[in-house]
Design a protein around this motif. Sequence first.
Motif, mmCIF file in Angstrom:
data_model
loop_
_atom_site.group_PDB
_atom_site.id
_atom_site.type_symbol
_atom_site.label_atom_id
_atom_site.label_comp_id
_atom_site.label_asym_id
_atom_site.label_seq_id
_atom_site.Cartn_x
_atom_site.Cartn_y
_atom_site.Cartn_z
ATOM 1 N N THR A 198 0.812 -1.238 0.186
ATOM 2 C CA THR A 198 -0.140 -0.063 -0.025
ATOM 3 C C THR A 198 0.881 1.312 -0.057
ATOM 4 O OG1 THR A 198 -1.716 -1.073 1.180
ATOM 5 C CG2 THR A 198 -1.739 1.200 1.039
ATOM 6 N N ILE A 199 1.886 1.321 0.709
ATOM 7 C CA ILE A 199 2.774 2.387 0.823
ATOM 8 C C ILE A 199 3.342 2.459 -0.592
ATOM 9 C CG2 ILE A 199 5.168 2.972 1.724
ATOM 10 C CD1 ILE A 199 4.297 1.948 4.422
ATOM 11 N N LEU A 200 4.030 1.413 -1.140
ATOM 12 C CA LEU A 200 4.630 1.565 -2.286
ATOM 13 C C LEU A 200 3.526 2.194 -3.494
ATOM 14 C CD1 LEU A 200 6.580 -1.594 -2.748
ATOM 15 C CD2 LEU A 200 7.601 0.535 -2.263
ATOM 16 N N ARG A 201 2.408 1.653 -3.275
ATOM 17 C CA ARG A 201 1.248 2.356 -4.283
ATOM 18 C C ARG A 201 0.968 3.850 -4.029
ATOM 19 N NH1 ARG A 201 -4.097 3.159 -2.995
ATOM 20 N NH2 ARG A 201 -5.106 3.492 -4.861
ATOM 21 N N ILE A 202 1.114 4.036 -3.086
ATOM 22 C CA ILE A 202 0.857 5.687 -2.767
ATOM 23 C C ILE A 202 2.172 6.538 -3.174
ATOM 24 C CG2 ILE A 202 0.696 7.567 -0.795
ATOM 25 C CD1 ILE A 202 -0.752 5.000 0.654
ATOM 26 N N LEU A 203 3.412 5.784 -2.994
ATOM 27 C CA LEU A 203 4.490 6.419 -3.370
ATOM 28 C C LEU A 203 4.639 6.609 -4.580
ATOM 29 C CD1 LEU A 203 7.366 5.233 -1.092
ATOM 30 C CD2 LEU A 203 6.687 7.415 -1.047
ATOM 31 N N GLY A 204 4.214 5.551 -5.590
ATOM 32 C CA GLY A 204 4.066 5.582 -7.112
ATOM 33 C C GLY A 204 3.380 6.705 -7.673
ATOM 34 N N LEU A 205 2.004 6.928 -6.970
ATOM 35 C CA LEU A 205 0.998 7.916 -7.266
ATOM 36 C C LEU A 205 1.678 9.258 -6.994
ATOM 37 C CD1 LEU A 205 -2.017 6.408 -5.778
ATOM 38 C CD2 LEU A 205 -1.640 6.862 -8.408
ATOM 39 N N LEU A 206 2.119 9.402 -6.000
ATOM 40 C CA LEU A 206 2.855 10.950 -5.605
ATOM 41 C C LEU A 206 4.051 11.072 -6.488
ATOM 42 C CD1 LEU A 206 2.477 10.808 -1.761
ATOM 43 C CD2 LEU A 206 0.957 11.768 -3.334
ATOM 44 N N VAL A 207 5.073 10.170 -6.786
ATOM 45 C CA VAL A 207 6.063 10.279 -7.552
ATOM 46 C C VAL A 207 5.393 10.847 -9.086
ATOM 47 C CG1 VAL A 207 8.069 9.331 -8.877
ATOM 48 C CG2 VAL A 207 7.736 9.059 -6.429
ATOM 49 N N ALA A 208 4.385 10.099 -9.544
ATOM 50 C CA ALA A 208 4.211 10.417 -10.914
ATOM 51 C C ALA A 208 3.419 11.788 -11.009
ATOM 52 C CB ALA A 208 3.056 9.436 -11.090
ATOM 53 N N LEU A 209 2.798 12.114 -9.716
ATOM 54 C CA LEU A 209 2.096 13.424 -9.668
ATOM 55 C C LEU A 209 3.457 14.673 -9.793
ATOM 56 C CD1 LEU A 209 -0.255 15.313 -9.110
ATOM 57 C CD2 LEU A 209 0.263 15.032 -6.652
ATOM 58 N N PHE A 210 4.599 14.357 -8.993
ATOM 59 C CA PHE A 210 5.603 15.113 -9.082
ATOM 60 C C PHE A 210 6.042 15.233 -10.104
ATOM 61 C CE2 PHE A 210 10.079 15.892 -8.345
ATOM 62 C CZ PHE A 210 9.974 17.267 -7.632
ATOM 63 N N SER A 211 6.243 14.277 -11.004
ATOM 64 C CA SER A 211 6.869 14.325 -12.429
ATOM 65 C C SER A 211 6.242 15.646 -13.265
ATOM 66 C CB SER A 211 6.706 12.865 -12.910
ATOM 67 O OG SER A 211 5.423 12.713 -13.647
ATOM 68 N N VAL A 212 4.884 15.595 -13.086
ATOM 69 C CA VAL A 212 4.461 16.802 -13.951
ATOM 70 C C VAL A 212 5.012 18.137 -13.630
ATOM 71 C CG1 VAL A 212 2.343 18.236 -14.612
ATOM 72 C CG2 VAL A 212 2.157 15.446 -13.694
ATOM 73 N N THR A 213 5.577 18.340 -12.457
ATOM 74 C CA THR A 213 6.281 19.750 -12.238
ATOM 75 C C THR A 213 7.693 19.645 -12.911
ATOM 76 O OG1 THR A 213 7.637 18.579 -10.339
ATOM 77 C CG2 THR A 213 5.611 19.421 -9.958
ATOM 78 N N MET A 214 8.102 18.880 -13.598
ATOM 79 C CA MET A 214 9.201 19.030 -14.620
ATOM 80 C C MET A 214 8.759 19.729 -15.796
ATOM 81 S SD MET A 214 11.693 17.192 -12.814
ATOM 82 C CE MET A 214 11.503 15.846 -11.668
ATOM 83 N N LEU A 215 7.554 19.712 -16.269
ATOM 84 C CA LEU A 215 7.126 20.206 -17.509
ATOM 85 C C LEU A 215 7.122 21.849 -17.747
ATOM 86 C CD1 LEU A 215 3.908 17.849 -18.447
ATOM 87 C CD2 LEU A 215 6.532 17.631 -19.322
#
Length: 499
Positions: free
Chosen positions: A5-22
């Motif tokens: 569950t922790i890994l799933r949440i981390l994955g979602l948050l990292v994917a969300l953060f990736s948008v800030t590179m645009l």
Amino acid sequence: MQVRTILRILGLLVALFSVTMLPPAVLAYFYQDGGGWAFLSAFIVSLLIGFFLWYPNRLFKRDLKTREGFVIVVLFWVVLGTVGAIPFWMPDEHTLSFTDSMFESFSGLTTTGATILVGIDELPHAYRYYRQQLQWLGGMGIIVLAVAILPLLGIGGMQLYRAEIPGPVKDAKMTPRIADTAKQLWYIYLGLTIACAAAYWFAGMTPFNAIGHAFSTVAIGGFSTHDASMGYYDNPAIPMIGVLFLLIAAVNFSLHFAAFPRMHRKRVDGQTHYDWSIGSVQTYFRDPEFRALIIIQFSLMVIVVSTLLFHQQFTNTLDNIVHGIFQAVSISSTAGFTTADYTVWPVFLPMILIFASFIGGSAGSTGGGLKVVRVLLLYRQGVREMNRLIHPKGVFTVKYGKRPLPDRVVQAVWGFFAAYALLFVILMLLFIATGLDDYSAFGATAATLNNLGPGLGVVGANFTEVSMAGKWIAMLAMVFGRLEIFTLLVLFSPAFWKQ
């Protein structure tokens, strides 16, 4: 422990953060001065990291407990700090070493504001913007933003909120639902950022610099788009705007929430109704922590300005006043902006400014340090102990406002202070072991543990002369300071893992 569950949440948050590179990639295309490939590549890499963390664990949706909340918060800052370093590490003419990339990323995300970069003015706009954006995102805490989104993904957020929000009392919520609380915090934060950027723009900054400095001002971060920081601008209006918004950002955001007019949505008989609540400025002055913050800031301004005027540090009286007020607020609030090299100022000013950063901002603000409310309670506890010595049979309580506080709260404050002092000594000794002199080691520890940025000695301007080992120690101190020590320290307790 719900690992998947922790890994799933981390994955979602990292994917969300990736948008800030645009946004930096778009700026690179607009200005045509480099950095576009680095940020596009970083976006793809970070998105893939998030996907591969999330996809194998996408079906694991379970309720979080307090223990998982603390683990997620710590892992999130570590993982996010690492992912945030990817653009700096990408191979181009501005590539940094792995250690320097990590240092700049962690410093930005934790709103510390320490840097290893020189020649910032010559960097592409994409890199200059990205550093400011990191601080803005870290200022209120990306976790709080995520708390507003996580309920939509079927994940409860109260455990994350308790672990992230600074201050001695973590159970108070401004709204009944935690997601609404997080949203309200971000509305206030965004509104202050827009107002600050507009003020800087009207004062003479370019839109790019106004937005960048607004990001780091409201975040109380201290990164600048110029090597000379605020000293780049020969305009007294700009540092005064900075003082105003630094003080606003150093106030508990729950007070802003109570004082600002806001709209409520209610469901009655299946219909949605809206009404407005009118805030009150008196809300601020009824709060003991706010009053203490204003007294501390005003007293420090008077001391610094009076000393500069007495020694005629600057030939112009107005310069002594502007530099004195700005540096007093900037350093004490843990922002770390500079308009001049305060480390060469006369007498005790460099030391008193650094010691003021130990107090920092209010609980629930974007500032670092011990927090004003803790210092206030430590003072009142000291007064109580003196009264007990004078009147051994007397009964004395520590009050916050007109309300007596349970001894548990006072003990928690003392426990935090003891842990802080012990950690400070350990980190300072580690800095000395890496080769820093005592004076610089003290400044480096204060600068990183208080999330301040500039220190004393060789770290007065930047951390370029600090060894590789020293930079990793500094990163550890930044995370300890950002998470207020116990959130990270609790993970080192065997009892925590035996629950």
